[in-house]
Design a protein around this motif. Structure first.
Motif, PDB file in Angstrom:
ATOM      1  N   GLU A  33      27.462  -4.250   1.550  1.00 28.51           N
ATOM      2  CA  GLU A  33      28.517  -3.853   0.418  1.00 28.51           C
ATOM      3  C   GLU A  33      29.217  -2.552   0.952  1.00 28.51           C
ATOM      4  OE1 GLU A  33      25.247  -4.778  -0.523  1.00 28.51           O
ATOM      5  OE2 GLU A  33      25.540  -6.395  -1.693  1.00 28.51           O
ATOM      6  N   ASP A  89      31.024   1.408  -5.232  1.00 30.59           N
ATOM      7  CA  ASP A  89      31.623   1.229  -4.049  1.00 30.59           C
ATOM      8  C   ASP A  89      33.076   1.445  -3.568  1.00 30.59           C
ATOM      9  OD1 ASP A  89      29.694   0.008  -2.532  1.00 30.59           O
ATOM     10  OD2 ASP A  89      29.914  -1.981  -3.495  1.00 30.59           O
ATOM     11  N   GLN A 110      31.900  -2.322  -7.912  1.00 37.75           N
ATOM     12  CA  GLN A 110      30.857  -2.573  -7.151  1.00 37.75           C
ATOM     13  C   GLN A 110      30.985  -3.713  -6.424  1.00 37.75           C
ATOM     14  OE1 GLN A 110      28.324  -0.455  -6.392  1.00 37.75           O
ATOM     15  NE2 GLN A 110      27.576  -2.029  -5.212  1.00 37.75           N
ATOM     16  N   LYS A 112      29.273  -6.884  -4.473  1.00 42.45           N
ATOM     17  CA  LYS A 112      27.879  -7.589  -4.560  1.00 42.45           C
ATOM     18  C   LYS A 112      28.152  -8.845  -3.690  1.00 42.45           C
ATOM     19  CE  LYS A 112      24.538  -6.372  -5.363  1.00 42.45           C
ATOM     20  NZ  LYS A 112      23.635  -5.485  -4.595  1.00 42.45           N
ATOM     21  N   ARG A 113      27.356  -9.083  -2.546  1.00 41.11           N
ATOM     22  CA  ARG A 113      27.326 -10.432  -1.806  1.00 41.11           C
ATOM     23  C   ARG A 113      26.636 -11.291  -2.538  1.00 41.11           C
ATOM     24  NH1 ARG A 113      25.793  -9.619   4.250  1.00 41.11           N
ATOM     25  NH2 ARG A 113      23.689  -9.381   3.260  1.00 41.11           N
ATOM     26  N   LEU A 120      20.553 -13.411  -7.954  1.00 47.67           N
ATOM     27  CA  LEU A 120      20.164 -12.260  -7.276  1.00 47.67           C
ATOM     28  C   LEU A 120      18.480 -12.081  -7.557  1.00 47.67           C
ATOM     29  CD1 LEU A 120      22.452  -9.541  -8.404  1.00 47.67           C
ATOM     30  CD2 LEU A 120      22.596 -10.364  -6.301  1.00 47.67           C
ATOM     31  N   ASP A 124      17.492  -6.555  -6.556  1.00 53.03           N
ATOM     32  CA  ASP A 124      18.861  -6.461  -6.496  1.00 53.03           C
ATOM     33  C   ASP A 124      19.634  -6.454  -7.809  1.00 53.03           C
ATOM     34  OD1 ASP A 124      18.614  -6.136  -3.815  1.00 53.03           O
ATOM     35  OD2 ASP A 124      19.146  -8.257  -3.214  1.00 53.03           O
ATOM     36  N   TYR A 125      19.032  -7.443  -8.667  1.00 48.35           N
ATOM     37  CA  TYR A 125      19.571  -7.530 -10.005  1.00 48.35           C
ATOM     38  C   TYR A 125      19.199  -6.381 -10.887  1.00 48.35           C
ATOM     39  CZ  TYR A 125      19.599  -8.966 -14.957  1.00 48.35           C
ATOM     40  OH  TYR A 125      20.114  -9.072 -16.195  1.00 48.35           O
ATOM     41  N   LEU A 128      21.740  -3.707  -9.228  1.00 44.69           N
ATOM     42  CA  LEU A 128      23.127  -3.878  -9.843  1.00 44.69           C
ATOM     43  C   LEU A 128      23.400  -3.314 -11.352  1.00 44.69           C
ATOM     44  CD1 LEU A 128      26.013  -4.958  -9.314  1.00 44.69           C
ATOM     45  CD2 LEU A 128      25.115  -7.113  -9.898  1.00 44.69           C
ATOM     46  N   GLN A 131      23.858   0.179 -11.424  1.00 48.77           N
ATOM     47  CA  GLN A 131      25.086   0.738 -10.878  1.00 48.77           C
ATOM     48  C   GLN A 131      26.129   0.345 -11.848  1.00 48.77           C
ATOM     49  OE1 GLN A 131      24.677  -1.952  -7.427  1.00 48.77           O
ATOM     50  NE2 GLN A 131      24.404  -0.039  -6.143  1.00 48.77           N
ATOM     51  N   VAL A 144      32.531  -5.952 -11.014  1.00 51.01           N
ATOM     52  CA  VAL A 144      31.850  -6.031 -10.124  1.00 51.01           C
ATOM     53  C   VAL A 144      32.526  -7.229  -9.130  1.00 51.01           C
ATOM     54  CG1 VAL A 144      29.725  -7.220  -9.210  1.00 51.01           C
ATOM     55  CG2 VAL A 144      29.343  -5.685 -10.976  1.00 51.01           C
ATOM     56  N   LEU A 146      32.245 -10.052  -6.588  1.00 46.97           N
ATOM     57  CA  LEU A 146      31.382 -10.915  -5.939  1.00 46.97           C
ATOM     58  C   LEU A 146      31.889 -11.636  -4.656  1.00 46.97           C
ATOM     59  CD1 LEU A 146      29.579 -12.800  -9.185  1.00 46.97           C
ATOM     60  CD2 LEU A 146      28.810 -10.785  -7.867  1.00 46.97           C
TER      61      LEU A 146
END
Length: 235
Positions: A33, A89, A110, A112-113, A120, A124-125, A128, A131, A144, A146
């Protein structure tokens, strides 16, 4: 607001730059990210250098941070772990002034890959969602991004924190072009997120704890001055 044709041309250019970063990810040139925000800064600066739309000319300024970590001692494990310092980010702003309009505002994002059809993991979930809550504590204009091998898709931070399932692709999603267009025509954005005479772009990045700050600045095209030539008539 920014004239519609200028807004559409600008939104297409911004979208193309972000999609190019996603293509770099497909070729494994973008790792995480933080790298996404850095690559996006570079792409936008390159793509929008002296970019001209119907009535406007555009530039991009960026401010980036070195990747930072906070050292946190876990009480139960009795060891030091590292967690990223950043809540968002990207803080993205637009500052455009014309003969009959002035636009100054921004939003938080933000990155997120996540590939389409994937979910996720729990860690990670939960990260996120935190965040997103942190961004929403600053402004409702929080999103977000993606990104995957198929491009970049936008999800509202509000949608992320309000749902309990880890499948982000089940949420209402936006086309990136639509976000940038709405941003340009004043449907999206927070007027508190802007640089001022006392606050630089890097100060703005620090104030909102972002990896990168991006400012898209627009001004009217310079008018061409017609030169009148006097013809000498010989009698």
């Amino acid at each position: 607001m920014i004239p519609r044709q200028d807004a559409e041309e600008l939104a297409k250019k911004l979208t193309r730059a972000a999609e190019d970063v996603s293509a770099d990810y497909t070729e494994e040139d973008v790792i995480g990210e933080e790298d996404f925000s850095s690559q996006l800064c570079g792409r936008l600066k390159e793509t929008l250098r002296d970019f001209k739309t119907n009535t406007m000319v555009w530039q991009v300024r960026t401010a980036e941070s070195e990747k930072g970590f906070a050292r946190i001692r876990a009480r139960t494990l009795h060891k030091v772990v590292e967690e990223p310092l950043f809540g968002a980010d990207i803080v993205m702003t637009i500052e455009a002034v014309g003969s009959n309009f002035e636009v100054k505002k921004g939003f938080l994002a933000q990155a997120k890959r996540l590939e389409q059809g994937k979910r996720l993991n729990t860690r990670d979930y939960n990260q996120l969602k935190k965040q997103c809550r942190d961004m929403l504590a600053v402004t409702p204009a929080s999103f977000v991004f993606l990104y995957s091998t198929t491009g970049v898709t936008v999800v509202s931070a509000n949608a992320v924190v309000s749902q309990s399932k880890q499948d982000l692709w089940k949420l209402k999603i936006w086309d990136l072009f639509v976000l940038f267009l709405d941003f340009a025509i004043c449907w999206v954005g927070d007027t508190r997120l802007q640089t001022t005479s006392r606050r630089s772009l890097d100060d703005l990045r620090v104030a909102f704890d972002a990896n990168a700050a991006i400012e898209v600045a627009g001004k009217p095209k310079a008018r061409k001055t017609a030169t009148r030539r006097r013809r000498q008539i010989e009698v």
